[in-house]
Design a protein around this motif. Sequence first.
Motif, mmCIF file in Angstrom:
data_model
loop_
_atom_site.group_PDB
_atom_site.id
_atom_site.type_symbol
_atom_site.label_atom_id
_atom_site.label_comp_id
_atom_site.label_asym_id
_atom_site.label_seq_id
_atom_site.Cartn_x
_atom_site.Cartn_y
_atom_site.Cartn_z
ATOM 1 N N TRP A 16 0.839 -1.216 0.000
ATOM 2 C CA TRP A 16 0.000 0.000 0.000
ATOM 3 C C TRP A 16 0.862 1.250 0.000
ATOM 4 O O TRP A 16 0.609 2.194 -0.760
ATOM 5 C CB TRP A 16 -0.901 -0.011 1.226
ATOM 6 N N THR A 19 2.275 1.929 -3.255
ATOM 7 C CA THR A 19 1.242 2.374 -4.209
ATOM 8 C C THR A 19 0.960 3.860 -4.072
ATOM 9 O O THR A 19 0.836 4.586 -5.067
ATOM 10 C CB THR A 19 -0.049 1.569 -3.989
ATOM 11 N N ILE A 20 0.844 4.346 -2.833
ATOM 12 C CA ILE A 20 0.476 5.756 -2.636
ATOM 13 C C ILE A 20 1.676 6.687 -2.684
ATOM 14 O O ILE A 20 1.524 7.899 -2.904
ATOM 15 C CB ILE A 20 -0.269 5.949 -1.300
ATOM 16 N N ALA A 84 -2.970 9.862 4.136
ATOM 17 C CA ALA A 84 -3.623 8.869 3.273
ATOM 18 C C ALA A 84 -4.294 7.834 4.158
ATOM 19 O O ALA A 84 -3.853 7.572 5.281
ATOM 20 C CB ALA A 84 -2.617 8.205 2.341
ATOM 21 N N ASP A 86 -6.479 3.916 3.939
ATOM 22 C CA ASP A 86 -7.134 2.765 3.339
ATOM 23 C C ASP A 86 -7.966 2.131 4.451
ATOM 24 O O ASP A 86 -7.483 1.260 5.183
ATOM 25 C CB ASP A 86 -6.111 1.785 2.780
ATOM 26 N N GLN A 88 -10.509 0.183 4.347
ATOM 27 C CA GLN A 88 -10.860 -1.222 4.159
ATOM 28 C C GLN A 88 -9.756 -2.142 4.674
ATOM 29 O O GLN A 88 -10.024 -3.195 5.271
ATOM 30 C CB GLN A 88 -11.127 -1.508 2.677
ATOM 31 N N SER A 89 -8.508 -1.740 4.474
ATOM 32 C CA SER A 89 -7.382 -2.544 4.943
ATOM 33 C C SER A 89 -6.952 -2.182 6.360
ATOM 34 O O SER A 89 -6.290 -2.972 7.037
ATOM 35 C CB SER A 89 -6.188 -2.378 3.996
#
Length: 339
Positions: A16, A19-20, A84, A86, A88-89
């Motif tokens: 992750w 990715t960001i 940032a 996430d 869901q994770s």
Amino acid sequence: MSDDTQDRRLAALRTWLQTIRPNREWSISVASADASFRRYFRAQAQRQRFIVMDAPPDKEPVQDFVRVAGWLADWGVAAPRVHAVDAQSGFVLLDDLGDTVLLDRVGADDAVPLLEQSIDALVQLQARAAGSRQLDALPAYDVAFLADEMALCPQWFLQVHFGESLSGDQLTMIAQQFELMTRVVAAQPRGFVHRDYHSRNLMVGEGRLRGMLDFQDAMHGPLSYDIVSLLRDCYVIWPEHVQRNGLERWATGLADAGVWPAVPGDLQRWFDFTGMQRHLKVLGIFCRLHHRDGKAGYLPDLPRVMDHLLTVMARYSELDALRALLTPFRSRLQAEVDS
């Protein structure tokens, strides 16, 4: 979490982060863990440094943390910014406020000035929150919630940890004493309650307060709760004159900010009873962390918590029965720590 689960989550966190924030070689190291299922990692690349929160979504949803962090940013309160998310994770990228907490500075020359900065930051937070629409969105820290917290003490501290079998008369006495305490605590003005505003959650550096952490469980409730958490900290005993001056500084700050019209005459009683409620709760929580969650690291702090509790109880004769019940456990706690 099992080791395999932790390893899988760390691998997912690395993916992750890449990715960001692509095109960087990130170095990831453990920053800290807390009493919940959350873990924190430090991510570094070139001159950039962040903290990454790892909060398993089935155990520690991040939505409340992110929501309150946004409020604190809007109010100009010192706290890590969210860069940032996430949800869901269960990953959150945050400002890195360093490695030093207020507890690390206790005994140093700047300890009391840093404590005073922490008090001023609390005043700012509660003043900015007063009357806000966000305050109305917080869950209520009401009589029922206060009572449920204190119930952790007879359950986990007396019955589970020490194996005590409480009689019907003892249970009735405890219920009556708890009802008295909740009534006093609930009678004070209400406002934003951080709920973990203490020396392990206040980041400091270069002689200044850098920010507050662990605010995701904020509620709308007794206004003195956080100043109690700070001045009657479970991890340090501040001298009496420091506690007294700190309470006056906080109360005068709120009065100057218009949160209440003047320093209330009942302030010391509110402060004392709120502290006793908190310490009764903590006796139960620290034992629950040990017996239910396998986290024994908080047990050495129990004698200090009990010292806070019994010292203040001795000032109020209406609590003599509860104090008499709890007093013998002070030596038993110390014997556990010494063994």
